[in-house]
Structure formats: C-alpha cells, structure tokens
Design a protein around this motif. Structure first.
Motif, PDB file in Angstrom:
ATOM      1  N   TYR A  41      38.907  48.115  22.232  1.00  0.00           N
ATOM      2  CA  TYR A  41      40.270  47.211  21.571  1.00  0.00           C
ATOM      3  C   TYR A  41      40.067  46.110  20.586  1.00  0.00           C
ATOM      4  O   TYR A  41      40.852  45.309  20.590  1.00  0.00           O
ATOM      5  CB  TYR A  41      41.787  47.747  22.617  1.00  0.00           C
ATOM      6  CG  TYR A  41      41.549  49.100  23.202  1.00  0.00           C
ATOM      7  CD1 TYR A  41      42.409  49.633  22.323  1.00  0.00           C
ATOM      8  CD2 TYR A  41      41.596  49.085  23.982  1.00  0.00           C
ATOM      9  CE1 TYR A  41      42.634  50.883  22.870  1.00  0.00           C
ATOM     10  CE2 TYR A  41      41.354  50.784  24.447  1.00  0.00           C
ATOM     11  CZ  TYR A  41      42.308  51.201  24.207  1.00  0.00           C
ATOM     12  OH  TYR A  41      42.428  52.620  25.412  1.00  0.00           O
ATOM     13  N   PHE A  49      42.969  53.557  17.625  1.00  0.00           N
ATOM     14  CA  PHE A  49      44.299  54.289  18.727  1.00  0.00           C
ATOM     15  C   PHE A  49      45.679  54.922  18.080  1.00  0.00           C
ATOM     16  O   PHE A  49      46.042  55.504  18.787  1.00  0.00           O
ATOM     17  CB  PHE A  49      43.980  53.183  20.138  1.00  0.00           C
ATOM     18  CG  PHE A  49      45.240  53.501  21.122  1.00  0.00           C
ATOM     19  CD1 PHE A  49      44.768  54.856  22.326  1.00  0.00           C
ATOM     20  CD2 PHE A  49      46.267  53.404  21.060  1.00  0.00           C
ATOM     21  CE1 PHE A  49      45.079  55.287  22.547  1.00  0.00           C
ATOM     22  CE2 PHE A  49      47.003  53.409  22.054  1.00  0.00           C
ATOM     23  CZ  PHE A  49      46.678  54.610  22.838  1.00  0.00           C
ATOM     24  N   TYR A  58      47.199  65.174  21.045  1.00  0.00           N
ATOM     25  CA  TYR A  58      47.169  63.921  21.478  1.00  0.00           C
ATOM     26  C   TYR A  58      48.688  64.022  21.945  1.00  0.00           C
ATOM     27  O   TYR A  58      49.412  62.931  21.300  1.00  0.00           O
ATOM     28  CB  TYR A  58      46.859  62.536  21.475  1.00  0.00           C
ATOM     29  CG  TYR A  58      46.253  61.656  22.148  1.00  0.00           C
ATOM     30  CD1 TYR A  58      45.425  61.699  22.776  1.00  0.00           C
ATOM     31  CD2 TYR A  58      47.500  60.377  22.489  1.00  0.00           C
ATOM     32  CE1 TYR A  58      44.945  60.328  24.486  1.00  0.00           C
ATOM     33  CE2 TYR A  58      47.220  59.826  23.472  1.00  0.00           C
ATOM     34  CZ  TYR A  58      46.026  59.477  24.025  1.00  0.00           C
ATOM     35  OH  TYR A  58      46.173  59.095  25.178  1.00  0.00           O
ATOM     36  N   GLY A 162      52.239  54.502  29.005  1.00  0.00           N
ATOM     37  CA  GLY A 162      51.033  55.094  28.091  1.00  0.00           C
ATOM     38  C   GLY A 162      50.151  55.889  29.162  1.00  0.00           C
ATOM     39  O   GLY A 162      48.885  56.242  28.465  1.00  0.00           O
ATOM     40  N   SER A 163      50.342  55.852  30.386  1.00  0.00           N
ATOM     41  CA  SER A 163      49.374  56.442  31.042  1.00  0.00           C
ATOM     42  C   SER A 163      47.846  55.908  31.246  1.00  0.00           C
ATOM     43  O   SER A 163      46.804  56.117  31.520  1.00  0.00           O
ATOM     44  CB  SER A 163      48.549  57.954  30.855  1.00  0.00           C
ATOM     45  OG  SER A 163      48.102  58.537  30.332  1.00  0.00           O
ATOM     46  N   ASN A 167      43.207  54.986  32.937  1.00  0.00           N
ATOM     47  CA  ASN A 167      41.502  54.273  32.532  1.00  0.00           C
ATOM     48  C   ASN A 167      41.287  53.596  33.218  1.00  0.00           C
ATOM     49  O   ASN A 167      39.768  53.206  33.111  1.00  0.00           O
ATOM     50  CB  ASN A 167      41.288  53.939  31.070  1.00  0.00           C
ATOM     51  CG  ASN A 167      42.402  54.667  29.996  1.00  0.00           C
ATOM     52  OD1 ASN A 167      42.771  54.054  29.093  1.00  0.00           O
ATOM     53  ND2 ASN A 167      42.117  55.632  29.707  1.00  0.00           N
ATOM     54  N   TYR A 207      41.166  64.739  23.587  1.00  0.00           N
ATOM     55  CA  TYR A 207      39.776  63.727  23.303  1.00  0.00           C
ATOM     56  C   TYR A 207      38.615  63.715  23.095  1.00  0.00           C
ATOM     57  O   TYR A 207      37.771  63.197  22.853  1.00  0.00           O
ATOM     58  CB  TYR A 207      39.311  62.987  24.914  1.00  0.00           C
ATOM     59  CG  TYR A 207      40.925  62.773  25.926  1.00  0.00           C
ATOM     60  CD1 TYR A 207      40.778  61.408  25.710  1.00  0.00           C
ATOM     61  CD2 TYR A 207      41.335  62.942  26.562  1.00  0.00           C
ATOM     62  CE1 TYR A 207      41.966  60.465  26.447  1.00  0.00           C
ATOM     63  CE2 TYR A 207      43.004  62.599  27.243  1.00  0.00           C
ATOM     64  CZ  TYR A 207      43.123  61.294  27.387  1.00  0.00           C
ATOM     65  OH  TYR A 207      43.838  60.899  27.565  1.00  0.00           O
ATOM     66  N   GLU A 281      34.532  55.497  28.614  1.00  0.00           N
ATOM     67  CA  GLU A 281      35.767  55.926  29.551  1.00  0.00           C
ATOM     68  C   GLU A 281      35.822  56.648  30.281  1.00  0.00           C
ATOM     69  O   GLU A 281      35.983  57.909  30.333  1.00  0.00           O
ATOM     70  CB  GLU A 281      36.880  56.279  28.047  1.00  0.00           C
ATOM     71  CG  GLU A 281      38.358  56.215  28.756  1.00  0.00           C
ATOM     72  CD  GLU A 281      39.280  56.477  27.846  1.00  0.00           C
ATOM     73  OE1 GLU A 281      40.004  55.224  26.394  1.00  0.00           O
ATOM     74  OE2 GLU A 281      39.293  57.282  26.756  1.00  0.00           O
ATOM     75  N   SER A 283      39.372  58.451  31.531  1.00  0.00           N
ATOM     76  CA  SER A 283      40.980  59.084  31.345  1.00  0.00           C
ATOM     77  C   SER A 283      41.330  59.909  32.886  1.00  0.00           C
ATOM     78  O   SER A 283      41.255  60.713  32.430  1.00  0.00           O
ATOM     79  CB  SER A 283      41.200  59.410  30.398  1.00  0.00           C
ATOM     80  OG  SER A 283      42.617  59.073  30.425  1.00  0.00           O
TER      81      SER A 283
HETATM   82  C1  AVI Z   1      44.827  53.566  26.674  1.00  0.00           C
HETATM   83  N1  AVI Z   1      44.650  55.325  27.324  1.00  0.00           N
HETATM   84  C2  AVI Z   1      45.990  55.747  28.327  1.00  0.00           C
HETATM   85  C3  AVI Z   1      43.562  56.550  27.054  1.00  0.00           C
HETATM   86  C4  AVI Z   1      43.559  57.645  27.390  1.00  0.00           C
HETATM   87  O1  AVI Z   1      44.076  58.490  26.836  1.00  0.00           O
HETATM   88  O2  AVI Z   1      42.785  57.552  28.168  1.00  0.00           O
HETATM   89  C5  AVI Z   1      42.640  55.941  25.635  1.00  0.00           C
HETATM   90  C6  AVI Z   1      42.051  56.902  24.171  1.00  0.00           C
HETATM   91  N2  AVI Z   1      40.961  57.680  24.749  1.00  0.00           N
HETATM   92  C7  AVI Z   1      40.432  59.039  24.002  1.00  0.00           C
HETATM   93  N3  AVI Z   1      42.516  59.080  23.732  1.00  0.00           N
HETATM   94  C8  AVI Z   1      42.898  57.725  24.064  1.00  0.00           C
END
Ligand code: AVI
Length: 320
Positions: A41, A49, A58, A162-163, A167, A207, A281, A283
C-alpha cells in the motif's frame, strides 16, 4: 463536523522505511521467499487496490456495502446511538458514511497509517456530517493505539470492515483482536467484515481478474522495492499467481519467477530459480463457526451476524 488536529502516534517515515527494509531483507532470505502484504500500500498500490474494489470479480467490497445498506436498521438497533466509532485502517473510508448515517454516533476516530488518506477522508466526512466530532489518529492499527482522551468517557464501537482481518495469520489476528479489546475497553462493541469460504472458482476470479488489475497490484510490490530500496529486480520476469490453500483456508498470492535470475536489493545479492516464488499475500476465509471461534479467541463474544449476500460475506457484531 469538526476535524480535530491530526494525532501523529507512530507513523514516521524513517521508521516505515526501516521496517520495509528489514521485512524485505528477512523475506528474501527465507527458503520460501515472502514479503508481508502490508507493503502493497504505497500511493500506487493504494490506488490499484481502489481499482480492485470496483472489479466485477472482486465481490467483497460490493457484498459488504450491500449488507450495510440492507441491514442498516437492524445494525443500528443492535449498536444503539451515542458511541464513538473507531475505524481500524480507515483508508479512503468509503463504507463509513453508511454506518455513521445509520447509528447516530457521538464521535468518529479513523485510525490509519497513511496521513494523507486520513486527512482527505476526514475532511470529506466532516462536510457530510456536520456536528460530528472527528479525531483522526495516524497510527499502525496493528500496534496498540492510544485513543484520544476526548472519547475516553464514551462507549466505543470498533469498525473493521473489508475483511482485512483475513490478511493476517490466525495468531496475528488473535493478537490484534486482543489488543483492540484492551484499547476499546469493557462494554465496547466490534463490527467486523469477514469473507466466507466459498467455491474456488469464485475466489480465484476475485484474486486473478482477467483485466490484470490484481496482477499489477501484486507486481507493484517489486516496483516499490526497486524504487525505495535501490533494487534491480527484473519485474518483467515475474508473473502473478493466485492459489487456494485448502489446509489454511486461504487465497495466497505469489510472484512467480519465469526464469532463473540474479538481482540486488539494498546492496545485497539474491538469486531465484525458475519457477520459484515470492509469497506476497494471504487472504483467509472463514466459515460461520471459524469466524466466531476467532473472535472468542481474541476476547470478543459474537452477538449477531448479517451474511445473506451472494457471494457469501459476513458482517459480525461482537461485544467485549
Ligand atoms: C485488503 N484485503 C482485504 C484485500 C483482500 O481481499 O485480501 C487485499 C487484496 N488482495 C488482492 N485483492 C485484494
């Protein structure tokens, strides 16, 4: 509304730079290379994002907004008026007006590590909610945060949409919940967004979108390393990968090396083999019982869940 002076708690640029340096150095030295997702970020990553949240694939942002709108009356009834709303990682605060409109709060305290975002969204909310005192706090919400003394006597509502909790690995998520249980105090409430486990196709599409926005978001991490840490990573030799890890119930994002390569970061040399990845990452996704267990482990008792959106996403209200 009135925006009180921005409280600068812990975010200083030298400190952030040092932490980024240390995380990248440690992460590229591990057997499975990995860099914490918080480093996505920067300004470019934050803008990417925002673009992700508008993608048709998404669903989390739309599902959560939809839940807040459809169940506003029930959510307001469960929370009651007169609380100080403390938002964790407020960012651009797009969902906040929906909540503030519904519950008649006594104060609003956005907590975000990015002072610029914080100032911008606090000003916008102040114009929209005349009479609501706003106390922005510039701080990393992963650490324990000292709340403004002006809200000390008010009952609190933590808002963590935002969940973003997804992460974090379970241990970190529990630490965060326990820290905020302490900061918000007895009698406080928490309204948290949690993404559900669902069919793998829907998850992967969210994703790994066909427009390549999530790929650009992931690859920007390497650009950021090159920009800020004097790196020579050949970004064009990497590709984006999103995979479902069923053991951990999480989507993982990786940066995959298309060929063997050598590069430098921050004065150190690194080698990657063809096909090797940098894990960038996690999620995590939670079933109803999983989410309730996580909250209890963090010191919060679930009171109510609103989760009838498709694709599945949940807003959970818990009490301290
Ligand atoms: C911020 N977070 C909740 C997003 C997620 O869905 O885990 C970050 C993200 N990574 C890829 N797309 C969005």
């Amino acid at each position: 509304g009135v925006v009180r002076q921005l409280r600068q708690v812990s975010a200083d640029n030298d400190g952030i730079d040092l932490a980024f340096r240390a995380d990248v150095r440690a992460g590229l030295t591990q057997a499975q290379k990995a860099i914490p997702a918080r480093w996505f970020y920067d300004a470019t990553g934050s803008a990417l994002f925002e673009d992700i949240t508008a993608l048709p694939e998404y669903y989390p942002t739309r599902s959560e907004t939809d839940l807040l709108q459809r169940h506003a009356a029930a959510i307001a009834a469960a929370i009651g008026p007169g609380r100080a709303v403390v938002e964790l990682g407020s960012g651009s605060s797009t969902k906040t007006p929906l909540l503030l409109e519904a519950i008649a709060p006594a104060a609003y305290v956005p907590v975000d590590i990015s002072g610029d975002f914080l100032r911008g969204s606090a000003m916008a909310l102040a114009a929209r909610f005349p009479g609501l005192p706003i106390y922005p706090v510039e701080a990393d919400f992963m650490q324990a945060v000292d709340l403004p003394r002006e809200i000390a006597a008010l009952p609190k509502l933590g808002f963590f949409p935002g969940s973003t909790i997804g992460n974090m690995v379970a241990r970190t998520a529990v630490d965060l919940l326990r820290n905020w249980r302490g900061s918000l105090g007895d009698g406080s409430l928490l309204l948290i967004g949690v993404d559900r486990i669902k069919d793998v196709e829907t998850l992967i599409a969210a994703y790994d979108d066909p427009a390549g926005v999530t790929a650009a978001f992931n690859l920007n991490l390497l650009e950021r390393i090159n920009r800020e840490l004097d790196g020579t990573i050949p970004v064009e030799n990497f590709s984006h990968r999103a995979v479902w890890n069923d053991i951990y119930a999480r989507i993982e994002m990786h940066l995959v090396a298309a060929c063997a390569m050598d590069f430098q970061v921050d004065g150190r040399a690194y080698h990657m083999a063809k096909g090797e990845t940098i894990h960038s990452e996690n999620s995590h996704k939670y079933g109803p019982r999983d989410a309730n267990l996580l909250l209890r482990a963090g010191g919060w008792t679930p009171l109510a869940t609103w989760d009838d959106a498709d694709p599945a996403f949940a807003l959970i209200l818990a009490e301290a």
